[in-house]
Write an enzyme that holds these catalytic residues in place. Structure first.
Site, PDB file in Angstrom:
ATOM      1  N   ARG A   1       0.827  -1.209   0.000  1.00 15.07           N
ATOM      2  CA  ARG A   1       0.000   0.000   0.000  1.00 15.07           C
ATOM      3  C   ARG A   1       0.858   1.253   0.000  1.00 15.07           C
ATOM      4  NH1 ARG A   1      -5.224  -2.383   3.396  1.00 15.07           N
ATOM      5  NH2 ARG A   1      -5.957  -3.475   1.544  1.00 15.07           N
TER       6      ARG A   1
ATOM      7  N   TYR B   1      -7.113   0.300  -6.821  1.00 16.39           N
ATOM      8  CA  TYR B   1      -6.588  -1.033  -6.486  1.00 16.39           C
ATOM      9  C   TYR B   1      -5.842  -1.033  -5.150  1.00 16.39           C
ATOM     10  CZ  TYR B   1      -2.333   0.267  -9.305  1.00 16.39           C
ATOM     11  OH  TYR B   1      -1.229   0.857  -9.848  1.00 16.39           O
ATOM     12  N   GLU B   2      -5.463  -2.255  -4.732  1.00 16.81           N
ATOM     13  CA  GLU B   2      -4.819  -2.453  -3.421  1.00 16.81           C
ATOM     14  C   GLU B   2      -5.748  -1.958  -2.294  1.00 16.81           C
ATOM     15  OE1 GLU B   2      -1.853  -4.201  -3.479  1.00 16.81           O
ATOM     16  OE2 GLU B   2      -2.350  -4.309  -1.342  1.00 16.81           O
ATOM     17  N   GLY B   3      -7.048  -2.259  -2.471  1.00 12.96           N
ATOM     18  CA  GLY B   3      -8.052  -1.807  -1.495  1.00 12.96           C
ATOM     19  C   GLY B   3      -8.542  -0.420  -1.870  1.00 12.96           C
TER      20      GLY B   3
ATOM     21  N   GLN C   1     -10.094   1.834   2.486  1.00 12.80           N
ATOM     22  CA  GLN C   1      -8.966   2.308   3.324  1.00 12.80           C
ATOM     23  C   GLN C   1      -9.502   3.124   4.497  1.00 12.80           C
ATOM     24  OE1 GLN C   1      -5.822   1.387   2.773  1.00 12.80           O
ATOM     25  NE2 GLN C   1      -6.565   0.266   1.004  1.00 12.80           N
TER      26      GLN C   1
END
Ligand SMILES: Cc1cc2nc3c(=O)[nH]c(=O)nc-3n(C[C@H](O)[C@H](O)[C@H](O)COP(=O)(O)OP(=O)(O)OC[C@H]3O[C@@H](n4cnc5c(N)ncnc54)[C@H](O)[C@@H]3O)c2cc1C
Length: 592
Positions: free
Chosen positions: A294, A434-436, A441
């Site tokens: 992240r 992306y990546e959450g 978040q």
């Protein structure tokens, strides 16, 4: 065509005057003296400006193509990737036993910044490989490490992360991909993954997929997910490449940006896979490298903004439109350059003050990761866990916004593809997803991180800000410009945190209605604090009288701008948070 120059002086300022890296006790940091880091950054900068940046626009135009199951990356990408690999850039923080240089993750981050700014799509091929390397390094057996890490570390083989399926992205407990155990201890993986970055391409002879899948008969939902290594080409006992595995790219996604990076539909048809870590603990395995992954995405957000800003600045100095309100600044020309206009200045200052603080804050995050990994410092681990949603969510939201501002400086030309500004906006946009996704978040921040360890990491952060304010209150001018605004913003943050503790328990919707606002409120406080620390470091530089006055004065003035013009956003976010769930949830779903 847009250009890019690595901001080496700014990076060096963060490393040596703000973070004072070579004085840190973390193993490996003592070697990071200013000459050493400058040498690395200059080489990374040259590669980025001369090789990677010129391929950014052409890579965007050409995109990737799927031909008979093979993905062709844009012209020049393979040769450029070979240069990245041959220069050892992928192996900066790879352990020496696996052929790397064993330097701290912070140094990887600093060297990576120019490459991401110059060509995000191309750089992603190594970024994902770095993620796969880390996962195997943390969770692999001795044999697995020996088998996969040297080739992943050098990027001779590349890596991927396979989480998303057509019906699930955030809610991975719904996953359907299956992993059936075999008598020889391997697994047969079957299912479909979508949106897989660098899932297939022509730049490496093997691709090592990390795949989340469920072992039949395991626990329901997220607790039944395990992590597997699934190579594109099977590897023989002696390390040579063997037969093709049962995994193939079924299609390439047509998408908004990062066209040079292949986003693939991956079909697994009884592919041979090897369990990584414990069965049913796949999510836990993924989480151990989440902070790093992240942080890398957070960096993408502001690294795009940095590249966009550099081009907006050059354009603002070059483009002649209108006259300065205070009288002509370019009297011999037909008009003054855009940069004379206060609103253009405002925009450039927004961008500059964000980029510089975002860099410093991210690098501090990388330092915490090193401290946690290299010394086992639990407090550093708790702090980076708290800050990760800010680095990922806030910095990418803002990074995108700043790319739009840079595009706006170009007027209509910003909307025309040949100037490249549209690409910065399009490329930066994915980092918010992306990546959450960033909404998730914010949820993670408010729902988990705030209350983690009884709120201790949050209280530590508040206390550190308080101590800084106390220690720096004596200098009246500094107190007025930096300490007082920081104190006020930090108070807003505490008031918001209190609101969540008190009403969030009674009414979770009240907390979650304000989650994105809290992420932004806290993000502003973190960058405000970062600016106050940078201004202090710049003042120390001025006091030392070792030259570079203009650089330090510019730093302090830019920091003042952030404190005066950006930090007050905390008030707006607090008001929104305290309005609770009622305005947000007022309508029935049918009333929309
Ligand atoms: C170009 C690209 C590259 C990608 N690369 C990869 C990759 O390499 N590997 C991989 O596995 N995946 C990859 N992804 C997938 C990406 O990680 C997912 O798209 C992302 O995690 C969101 O999942 P989703 O698309 O299913 O959205 P959903 O999960 O359906 O979410 C939709 C929206 O709802 C919000 N939301 C969902 N749940 C909640 C909740 N409980 N509360 C509040 N809001 C919620 C989300 O924030 C989001 O805004 C990539 C995607 C793209 C577009």
């Amino acid at each position: 065509m847009p250009s890019y120059t690595a901001p080496i002086r700014d990076i060096q300022f963060v490393l040596h005057e703000l973070l004072r890296v070579s004085e840190q006790e973390t193993p490996g940091y003592a070697d990071l003296d200013a000459d050493f880091t400058a040498a690395i950054l200059e080489e990374a900068g040259k590669l980025s400006s001369a090789v990677l940046a010129p391929l950014n626009l052409s890579g965007d135009r050409e995109g990737c193509h799927l031909e008979n199951g093979v993905v062709r990356t844009p012209k020049g990408f393979k040769a450029a990737f070979d240069q990245i690999r041959d220069g050892g850039w992928t192996a900066i923080d790879v352990a020496e036993e696996f052929g790397g240089q064993g330097l701290p993750y912070l140094m990887h981050t600093a060297a990576n910044e120019p490459m991401v700014s110059a060509n995000m799509a191309l750089n992603m091929y190594q970024g994902l490989t770095h993620g796969a390397y880390t996962a195997i390094n943390i969770h692999g057996t001795v044999d697995q490490k020996a088998r996969w890490l040297p080739k992943l570390g050098s990027c001779e083989w590349t890596g991927t992360m396979n989480l998303t399926e057509p019906h699930c992205g955030t809610d991975l407990g719904l996953m359907r991909t299956k992993a059936v155990p075999q008598e020889d201890g391997t697994y047969r993986i079957s299912g479909q993954k979508i949106f897989i970055s660098a899932g297939e391409h022509d730049m490496a002879e093997n691709i090592v997929h990390l795949v989340l899948a469920k072992i039949p008969g395991g626990p329901e939902g997220i607790k039944g997910v395990s992590l597997f290594v699934v190579p594109k080409v099977l590897v023989n006992e002696d390390g040579t490449l063997g037969a093709r595995n049962g995994v193939a790219c079924g299609a390439l996604e047509e998408k908004m940006g990062i066209h040079g990076n292949a986003t693939c539909v991956m079909n697994y048809d009884e592919a041979e896979g090897y369990l990584l870590g414990e069965a049913h603990k796949g999510m836990r395995a993924m989480f151990t490298m989440m902070n790093e992954a992240r942080l890398g995405v957070g960096l993408q957000g502001w690294a795009q903004s940095e590249a966009a800003y550099q081009n907006a600045l050059a354009y603002a100095k070059d483009r002649l439109q209108g006259r300065a309100v205070t009288g002509a600044k370019n009297p011999s020309g037909p008009a003054d350059p855009l940069i004379v206009h206060p609103d253009i200045r405002r925009s450039l200052m927004d961008q500059k003050s964000f980029n510089e603080a975002a860099r410093a804050f991210t690098y501090w995050g990388a330092m915490l990761i090193d401290r946690s990994h290299r010394t086992g410092d639990a407090q550093a681990e708790a702090m980076i866990s708290l800050l990760t949603p800010i680095i990922k969510g806030f910095l990418t939201d803002k990074g995108f916004e700043m790319c739009v501002q840079a595009q706006q400086v170009f007027g209509g030309h910003g909307y025309i593809e040949e100037w490249g500004m549209s690409q910065f906006v399009r490329d930066a946009r994915i980092a918010m997803i992306y990546e959450g996704a960033n909404g998730v978040q914010a949820l993670d921040l408010v729902g988990r991180k705030l209350a983690a360890q009884g709120g201790k990491p949050m209280m530590t952060l508040i206390e550190e800000i308080k101590v800084f304010c106390k220690e720096n209150a004596k200098d009246a001018e500094f107190a007025r410009d930096f300490v007082d605004p920081l104190k006020a913003a930090s108070k807003d943050m505490q008031q918001a945190a209190m609101f969540f503790m008190q009403s969030g328990m009674k009414n979770p919707e009240a907390a979650l209605s304000g989650s994105t606002d809290f992420m932004h409120l806290m993000g502003h406080v973190c960058l405000g604090w970062t600016w106050a620390k940078m201004a202090r470091a710049a003042q120390a530089g001025l006091d030392a009288g070792t030259g570079d006055r203009a650089f330090y004065e510019t730093k302090i003035a830019t920091g003042r701008y952030y404190m005066a013009r950006q930090l007050p956003a905390t008030k707006m976010h607090l008001a929104r948070i305290e309005s609770g769930a009622a305005p947000v949830m007022a309508l029935d779903a049918d009333a929309f």
